[in-house]
Scaffold this active site. Structure first.
Site, PDB file in Angstrom:
ATOM      1  N   LYS A 177      -5.395 -10.414   0.405  1.00  0.00           N
ATOM      2  CA  LYS A 177      -4.433  -9.651   1.364  1.00  0.00           C
ATOM      3  C   LYS A 177      -3.729 -10.539   2.345  1.00  0.00           C
ATOM      4  O   LYS A 177      -4.106 -11.770   2.756  1.00  0.00           O
ATOM      5  CB  LYS A 177      -5.512  -8.968   2.263  1.00  0.00           C
ATOM      6  CG  LYS A 177      -6.096  -7.654   1.546  1.00  0.00           C
ATOM      7  CD  LYS A 177      -6.655  -6.598   2.625  1.00  0.00           C
ATOM      8  CE  LYS A 177      -7.514  -5.410   1.841  1.00  0.00           C
ATOM      9  NZ  LYS A 177      -6.295  -4.432   1.168  1.00  0.00           N
ATOM     10  N   ARG A 217     -13.378   0.968  -6.008  1.00  0.00           N
ATOM     11  CA  ARG A 217     -13.738   1.786  -7.215  1.00  0.00           C
ATOM     12  C   ARG A 217     -14.622   0.968  -8.121  1.00  0.00           C
ATOM     13  O   ARG A 217     -15.445   1.653  -8.600  1.00  0.00           O
ATOM     14  CB  ARG A 217     -12.228   1.893  -7.771  1.00  0.00           C
ATOM     15  CG  ARG A 217     -11.652   0.496  -8.388  1.00  0.00           C
ATOM     16  CD  ARG A 217      -9.956   0.819  -8.859  1.00  0.00           C
ATOM     17  NE  ARG A 217      -9.282   0.862  -7.571  1.00  0.00           N
ATOM     18  CZ  ARG A 217      -7.857   1.066  -7.364  1.00  0.00           C
ATOM     19  NH1 ARG A 217      -7.341   1.497  -8.625  1.00  0.00           N
ATOM     20  NH2 ARG A 217      -7.274   1.126  -6.267  1.00  0.00           N
ATOM     21  N   ASP A 246     -14.006  -1.072   6.088  1.00  0.00           N
ATOM     22  CA  ASP A 246     -13.687  -0.663   4.645  1.00  0.00           C
ATOM     23  C   ASP A 246     -15.252  -0.168   4.248  1.00  0.00           C
ATOM     24  O   ASP A 246     -15.582  -0.021   3.078  1.00  0.00           O
ATOM     25  CB  ASP A 246     -13.360  -1.978   3.995  1.00  0.00           C
ATOM     26  CG  ASP A 246     -12.533  -1.605   2.748  1.00  0.00           C
ATOM     27  OD1 ASP A 246     -12.177  -0.390   2.526  1.00  0.00           O
ATOM     28  OD2 ASP A 246     -12.484  -2.529   1.558  1.00  0.00           O
ATOM     29  N   ASP A 292     -13.148  -6.550   3.628  1.00  0.00           N
ATOM     30  CA  ASP A 292     -12.246  -6.903   2.485  1.00  0.00           C
ATOM     31  C   ASP A 292     -11.214  -7.894   2.604  1.00  0.00           C
ATOM     32  O   ASP A 292     -10.165  -7.394   3.203  1.00  0.00           O
ATOM     33  CB  ASP A 292     -11.793  -4.999   2.059  1.00  0.00           C
ATOM     34  CG  ASP A 292     -10.882  -5.208   0.722  1.00  0.00           C
ATOM     35  OD1 ASP A 292     -11.159  -6.367  -0.092  1.00  0.00           O
ATOM     36  OD2 ASP A 292     -10.253  -4.295   0.587  1.00  0.00           O
ATOM     37  N   LYS A 327     -18.551   4.077  -0.022  1.00  0.00           N
ATOM     38  CA  LYS A 327     -18.045   2.716  -0.001  1.00  0.00           C
ATOM     39  C   LYS A 327     -18.179   2.040   0.976  1.00  0.00           C
ATOM     40  O   LYS A 327     -18.337   2.312   2.235  1.00  0.00           O
ATOM     41  CB  LYS A 327     -16.599   2.832  -0.220  1.00  0.00           C
ATOM     42  CG  LYS A 327     -15.758   1.208  -0.403  1.00  0.00           C
ATOM     43  CD  LYS A 327     -14.427   1.312  -0.606  1.00  0.00           C
ATOM     44  CE  LYS A 327     -13.928   0.041  -0.273  1.00  0.00           C
ATOM     45  NZ  LYS A 327     -12.379  -0.172  -0.326  1.00  0.00           N
ATOM     46  N   ASP A 341      -8.280  -6.802  -5.353  1.00  0.00           N
ATOM     47  CA  ASP A 341      -8.433  -6.126  -4.147  1.00  0.00           C
ATOM     48  C   ASP A 341      -8.638  -4.656  -4.240  1.00  0.00           C
ATOM     49  O   ASP A 341      -8.669  -3.863  -3.443  1.00  0.00           O
ATOM     50  CB  ASP A 341      -7.100  -6.416  -3.565  1.00  0.00           C
ATOM     51  CG  ASP A 341      -7.097  -5.784  -2.001  1.00  0.00           C
ATOM     52  OD1 ASP A 341      -8.104  -5.490  -1.389  1.00  0.00           O
ATOM     53  OD2 ASP A 341      -5.931  -5.959  -1.181  1.00  0.00           O
ATOM     54  N   GLU A 395     -11.100  -3.224  -5.339  1.00  0.00           N
ATOM     55  CA  GLU A 395     -12.721  -3.505  -5.387  1.00  0.00           C
ATOM     56  C   GLU A 395     -13.663  -2.356  -5.085  1.00  0.00           C
ATOM     57  O   GLU A 395     -14.581  -2.243  -5.540  1.00  0.00           O
ATOM     58  CB  GLU A 395     -13.270  -4.788  -4.366  1.00  0.00           C
ATOM     59  CG  GLU A 395     -13.659  -4.302  -2.954  1.00  0.00           C
ATOM     60  CD  GLU A 395     -12.401  -3.679  -2.129  1.00  0.00           C
ATOM     61  OE1 GLU A 395     -11.132  -3.916  -2.723  1.00  0.00           O
ATOM     62  OE2 GLU A 395     -12.615  -3.106  -1.276  1.00  0.00           O
TER      63      GLU A 395
HETATM   64  N1  BES Z   1      -9.758  -1.310   1.252  1.00  0.00           N
HETATM   65  C1  BES Z   1      -8.654  -1.073   0.807  1.00  0.00           C
HETATM   66  C2  BES Z   1      -7.809   0.035   1.178  1.00  0.00           C
HETATM   67  C3  BES Z   1      -7.520   0.357   2.332  1.00  0.00           C
HETATM   68  C4  BES Z   1      -6.063  -0.016   2.927  1.00  0.00           C
HETATM   69  C5  BES Z   1      -8.139   0.782   3.410  1.00  0.00           C
HETATM   70  C6  BES Z   1      -5.739   0.256   4.123  1.00  0.00           C
HETATM   71  C7  BES Z   1      -7.675   0.931   4.656  1.00  0.00           C
HETATM   72  C8  BES Z   1      -6.606   0.781   5.352  1.00  0.00           C
HETATM   73  C9  BES Z   1      -8.717  -1.170  -0.627  1.00  0.00           C
HETATM   74  O1  BES Z   1      -9.864  -2.117  -1.176  1.00  0.00           O
HETATM   75  C10 BES Z   1      -7.413  -1.828  -1.129  1.00  0.00           C
HETATM   76  O2  BES Z   1      -7.009  -2.924  -0.924  1.00  0.00           O
HETATM   77  N2  BES Z   1      -6.758  -1.082  -1.940  1.00  0.00           N
HETATM   78  C11 BES Z   1      -5.612  -1.510  -2.702  1.00  0.00           C
HETATM   79  C12 BES Z   1      -5.476  -1.067  -3.867  1.00  0.00           C
HETATM   80  C13 BES Z   1      -4.467  -1.860  -4.895  1.00  0.00           C
HETATM   81  C14 BES Z   1      -4.546  -3.223  -4.994  1.00  0.00           C
HETATM   82  C15 BES Z   1      -4.549  -1.045  -6.405  1.00  0.00           C
HETATM   83  C16 BES Z   1      -4.163  -0.867  -1.681  1.00  0.00           C
HETATM   84  O3  BES Z   1      -4.396   0.190  -1.505  1.00  0.00           O
HETATM   85  O4  BES Z   1      -3.419  -1.714  -1.716  1.00  0.00           O
HETATM   86 ZN    ZN Z   2     -11.242  -2.022   0.057  1.00  0.00          ZN
HETATM   87 ZN    ZN Z   3      -9.232  -3.931  -1.489  1.00  0.00          ZN
END
Ligand code: BES
Ligand code: ZN
Ligand code: ZN
Length: 504
Positions: A277, A351, A288, A270, A265, A347, A349
């Site tokens: 966020k 996947r 990210d 992000d 990834k 968010d 994204e």
């Molecule tokens: N890049 C984030 C995940 C992340 C969180 C990486 C903290 C490093 C530190 C990812 O794209 C994300 O935002 N995931 C969300 C998914 C949710 C919206 C289903 C999450 O984990 O909150």
């Molecule tokens: Zn992300």
């Molecule tokens: Zn995200």
């Protein structure tokens, strides 16, 4: 870096710092008396008084008072000799690396004998010294304009060993090239997002390909549109930066078959997109692309050690931004695989870009797949900041992978992926899949979503959201990017080059 071997004679060293491991009862180490004789006869008293410590990882730096060829001695406590493991030694050498940085020494000598026991050989010590010292010395060059902190690098490493073991040199070299690759990955992750764009990441990969003679292909927006990569294109839609699908091929055999796919990834920033966020949760999202960095780092090791295994690396890179053009919750998109996806959360994204990258790796012939991603905050909730979360669809492949992770000391813990989890991923009134089934156990939904695109191919998903960045100094390096999974990915490829996996 020059690596020298000399016989175990302390009068013949010419170095700035001599490194001496001090296990409990160091006097039982063969050659200890010679060392005391050539260094300082007070050493046994200092050991008794505790001025020189045998406690694990305790460092004591001492000058030399006679005209020995070493200016200083760095003593490092090793604790009970029978408790020494590779992991503990790697950490001890990283501690030494941190000290060498502070001392700004460019030449060191290592006497391996005190670091060994029945299980750990001189050669193991040399490898772990190369790896640990290299990792411990890492620093990210800052952009401060008033800093005159000069970078140092090791120029000469001397091993004191009685047998003329050229293997020691090789082992140290391999250890330090592992560390160099991890450090490169750390630097990519630490770089600010205005400097490391997807296009920059592609340039980095091109340089890597040139150095190691990899085949490289980079797909931009136009090529993605032609191929129908609707998932990565959706994530990129709000951005002014061109998305890049970076593909590196390392061909070990004449025939392009039996191929391992490493998929990363590479979200260079992000924001969360329209599912924005919160401001505190956004800071740090330059990292990210830790999965992409892990894959690039592993490819660097593979390029150096050239194992007998074909490897394809696929990195999906873009930022996730907001604008009038950006994708939105409720959008339905069509991925490269043909599967349609209802976007419930912009968010989620990672996947999406991984779906297309995994499909592309499969179309390019990958027989095994490992994807690496800073995918979910859920993995941090489940396992904390120091454990990588995993999912798999293949027991034998996962077992092989875990051997590699044990070898490198990188902690990985598997979570389940059940039929009812898959059912929730497939629940949508308008599309084949939805990208955000809910917050409960959502690490599983993140990785499980990627799993919907791998079919029967043996697959491992690694969620490094917790492990890719360290919030403070840690055993193997400073605060910031850790370069996690670089060594494990390279090690699993090396292992697969020599073992047959009995996949289901
Ligand atoms: N890049 C984030 C995940 C992340 C969180 C990486 C903290 C490093 C530190 C990812 O794209 C994300 O935002 N995931 C969300 C998914 C949710 C919206 C289903 C999450 O984990 O909150
Ligand atoms: Zn992300
Ligand atoms: Zn995200």
């Amino acid at each position: 870096m020059e690596i020298k071997l000399i016989e175990q004679d302390f009068n013949k060293i010419d170095t700035e710092v001599l490194i001496i491991g001090v296990p409990e009862h160091p006097e039982n180490t063969p050659g200890w008396d010679d060392f005391v004789a050539s260094y300082n006869s007070h050493l046994p008293e200092w050991l008794k008084s505790g001025d020189v410590k045998t406690t694990y990882k305790q460092v004591v730096k001492m000058p030399t008072f006679n005209d020995s060829g070493f200016k200083r001695v760095l003593f490092i406590g090793l604790g009970a000799k029978n408790k020494l493991t590779e992991e503990r030694l790697r950490t001890a050498f990283s501690t030494i690396g941190k000290e060498i940085s502070i001392m700004k020494a460019s030449s060191i000598a290592i006497w391996p004998t005190p670091f060994t026991n029945e299980k750990i050989t001189n050669e193991d010590v040399a490898f772990l010294a190369g790896e640990g010292i290299g990792l411990g010395m890492y620093k990210f060059a800052s952009y401060k304009t008033d800093s005159n902190d000069r970078d140092i690098s090791l120029e000469t490493v001397t091993f004191l060993s009685d047998s003329n073991q050229d293997e020691l040199k090789v082992a140290f070299e391999v250890g330090s090239l592992h560390a160099d690759a991890v450090n490169e990955a750390r630097t990519l992750v630490n770089m600010p997002p205005n400097m490391l764009t997807a296009t920059e990441m592609a340039s980095y990969a091109r340089r890597l390909a040139e150095t190691y003679d990899f085949e490289i292909e980079v797909l931009g927006k136009k090529e993605m549109e032609e191929q129908g990569m609707g998932a990565i294109l959706a994530v990129n839609k709000g951005s002014v930066e061109e998305p890049q699908l970076i593909v590196l091929k390392y061909a070990a055999t004449d025939k392009w078959e039996d191929i391992v796919g490493l998929v990363g990834k590479g979200i260079t920033y992000d924001t969360g997109g329209y599912s924005l966020k919160p401001r505190d949760g956004m800071v740090g999202m330059k990292g990210d692309m830790g999965g992409a960095a892990a894959v690039l780092g592993a490819m660097q090791i593979i390029g150096e050690t050239r194992p007998e295994k074909n490897v394809i690396a696929v990195i999906a890179s873009t930022d996730n931004m907001v604008s009038g053009d950006a994708f939105k919750p409720d959008d339905v998109i069509t991925s490269l695989s043909g599967k349609t996806i209802e976007v419930l959360n912009t968010d989620a994204e990672g996947r999406l870009v991984l779906a297309d990258a995994v499909t592309y790796a499969k179309q390019s012939g990958a027989d095994y797949l490992i994807d690496v991603a800073t995918l979910t905050g859920g993995v941090i909730v489940a396992l904390g900041m120091d454990k990588t979360g995993a999912l798999t669809n293949d027991e034998a492949f996962f077992e092989e992978f875990m051997h590699a992770a044990t070898e490198t000391g990188e902690f990985v813990w598997r979570l389940p992926l059940t039929e009812s989890d898959k059912k929730r991923l497939r629940k949508s009134e308008v599309a084949d899949l939805n990208n955000s089934p809910g917050r409960d156990g959502h690490m599983i939904f993140g990785g499980g979503f990627v799993g919907e695109f791998v079919g029967d191919t043996p697959w491992i998903h690694l969620d490094i959201a917790g492990t890719s960045d360290a919030s403070s100094e840690h055993d193997l390096g400073p605060k910031g990017a850790t370069g996690v999974m670089v060594r494990t990915l390279a090690t699993v490829i090396e292992r697969m080059a020599s073992t047959d996996i009995n996949s289901k």
